[in-house]
Design an enzyme around this catalytic site. Structure first.
Site, mmCIF file in Angstrom:
data_model
loop_
_atom_site.group_PDB
_atom_site.id
_atom_site.type_symbol
_atom_site.label_atom_id
_atom_site.label_comp_id
_atom_site.label_asym_id
_atom_site.label_seq_id
_atom_site.Cartn_x
_atom_site.Cartn_y
_atom_site.Cartn_z
ATOM 1 N N PRO A 1 -7.728 1.481 0.182
ATOM 2 C CA PRO A 1 -7.992 1.157 -1.220
ATOM 3 C C PRO A 1 -6.591 0.132 -1.444
ATOM 4 C CG PRO A 1 -6.514 3.322 -0.906
ATOM 5 C CD PRO A 1 -7.485 2.753 0.364
ATOM 6 N N ASN A 2 -7.036 -0.662 -2.678
ATOM 7 C CA ASN A 2 -6.178 -1.894 -3.203
ATOM 8 C C ASN A 2 -6.203 -3.049 -2.234
ATOM 9 O OD1 ASN A 2 -5.476 -0.490 -5.747
ATOM 10 N ND2 ASN A 2 -4.281 0.923 -4.618
ATOM 11 N N ALA B 1 -3.013 3.567 1.232
ATOM 12 C CA ALA B 1 -2.271 4.642 0.616
ATOM 13 C C ALA B 1 -2.685 6.022 1.160
ATOM 14 C CB ALA B 1 -2.198 4.824 -0.835
ATOM 15 N N ARG C 1 10.191 0.966 3.516
ATOM 16 C CA ARG C 1 9.923 1.206 1.927
ATOM 17 C C ARG C 1 10.207 2.544 1.422
ATOM 18 N NH1 ARG C 1 4.502 -1.508 0.948
ATOM 19 N NH2 ARG C 1 4.823 -1.115 -0.995
ATOM 20 N N ASN D 1 -6.204 -0.277 8.534
ATOM 21 C CA ASN D 1 -5.223 -0.216 7.453
ATOM 22 C C ASN D 1 -5.672 0.901 6.381
ATOM 23 O OD1 ASN D 1 -3.333 -0.462 5.616
ATOM 24 N ND2 ASN D 1 -3.322 -2.653 5.440
ATOM 25 N N GLU E 1 -3.451 1.665 13.968
ATOM 26 C CA GLU E 1 -3.346 1.548 12.772
ATOM 27 C C GLU E 1 -2.437 0.478 12.314
ATOM 28 O OE1 GLU E 1 -1.315 5.089 11.809
ATOM 29 O OE2 GLU E 1 -0.197 4.213 9.882
ATOM 30 N N TYR F 1 2.890 -8.225 0.300
ATOM 31 C CA TYR F 1 1.760 -8.555 1.319
ATOM 32 C C TYR F 1 1.486 -9.722 1.435
ATOM 33 C CZ TYR F 1 1.523 -3.482 0.073
ATOM 34 O OH TYR F 1 1.843 -2.129 -0.266
ATOM 35 N N ARG G 1 -1.965 -9.063 -5.168
ATOM 36 C CA ARG G 1 -1.415 -7.833 -5.328
ATOM 37 C C ARG G 1 0.072 -7.970 -4.510
ATOM 38 N NH1 ARG G 1 -2.269 -2.476 -1.277
ATOM 39 N NH2 ARG G 1 -1.058 -1.386 -2.438
ATOM 40 N N HIS H 1 -0.345 -1.766 9.382
ATOM 41 C CA HIS H 1 0.101 -2.152 7.828
ATOM 42 C C HIS H 1 0.808 -3.522 7.777
ATOM 43 C CE1 HIS H 1 -0.464 2.096 7.050
ATOM 44 N NE2 HIS H 1 0.156 2.440 8.119
HETATM 45 C C1 DQA Z 1 0.022 -0.615 3.350
HETATM 46 C C2 DQA Z 1 1.199 0.257 3.254
HETATM 47 C C3 DQA Z 1 0.882 1.412 2.369
HETATM 48 O O1 DQA Z 1 1.981 2.224 2.099
HETATM 49 C C4 DQA Z 1 0.198 0.949 0.988
HETATM 50 O O2 DQA Z 1 -0.062 2.225 0.205
HETATM 51 C C5 DQA Z 1 -0.580 0.083 0.977
HETATM 52 C C6 DQA Z 1 -0.581 -0.966 2.088
HETATM 53 C C7 DQA Z 1 0.289 -1.943 4.217
HETATM 54 O O3 DQA Z 1 -0.720 -2.646 4.766
HETATM 55 O O4 DQA Z 1 1.348 -2.319 4.250
HETATM 56 O O5 DQA Z 1 -1.631 -0.041 0.249
HETATM 57 O O6 DQA Z 1 -0.924 0.017 4.258
#
Ligand code: DQA
Length: 146
Positions: free
Chosen positions: A11-12, A79, A109, A76, A100, A24, A19, A102
């Site tokens: 998501p997002n 959240a 964080r 990825n 995985e 990011y 964003r 990120h």
């Molecule tokens: C994320 C880190 C997560 O905590 C966050 O909710 C994201 C992006 C990252 O790519 O750094 O949406 O996965």
């Protein structure tokens, strides 16, 4: 047979580029996917990319990977990394190796980002290398080809 790698974005991540660019970066999801597809193509591998803002759709796509000869997943889960037993269970069920990723360093964080429901099942975790983390994961996946 060419290796088939699935890249999953949670998501997002469709908002990348606009964003929180300080966290990011400026690349869009399309920029990232195009680079991954080009690298995979260069190596003669198949790469599929999928983004969803919905937990169940990500679960469905992971389940589908067991039927479409996917042999490696880069995920990825955004959240959902920190909340989703369902995505963990789907990855465990299909038994496809995964990395995985990120973009940000989740460990520098908020505390709620320090726990992952996926990490102990993963081959490895890449966090904090920016969008390069996807490329590093892809290079690892490609090196697994036998
Ligand atoms: C994320 C880190 C997560 O905590 C966050 O909710 C994201 C992006 C990252 O790519 O750094 O949406 O996965």
């Amino acid at each position: 047979m060419a290796q088939h790698i699935l890249v999953l974005h949670g998501p997002n991540l469709n908002l990348l580029g606009t964003r929180e660019p300080d966290v990011y970066g400026a690349d869009t999801l399309s920029d990232i996917n195009q680079r991954l597809l080009a690298i995979a193509g260069h190596h003669g591998a198949r790469c599929s990319v999928y983004q969803s803002n919905h937990e169940g759709e990500l679960v469905d796509r992971i389940q589908a990977a067991a039927q479409d000869q996917t042999d490696f997943i880069i995920i990825n889960a955004a959240a959902y990394t920190h909340t989703s037993v369902a995505i963990r269970d789907a990855l465990a069920a299909v038994r496809i190796p995964f990395v995985e990723v990120h973009i940000s360093n989740v460990y520098s964080r908020e505390a709620f980002r320090h726990h992952s429901y996926l990490a102990d099942l993963a081959r490895g975790v890449i966090a904090g290398l920016g969008v390069y983390g996807y490329e590093a994961a892809l290079q690892y996946a490609l090196a697994q080809r036998t």
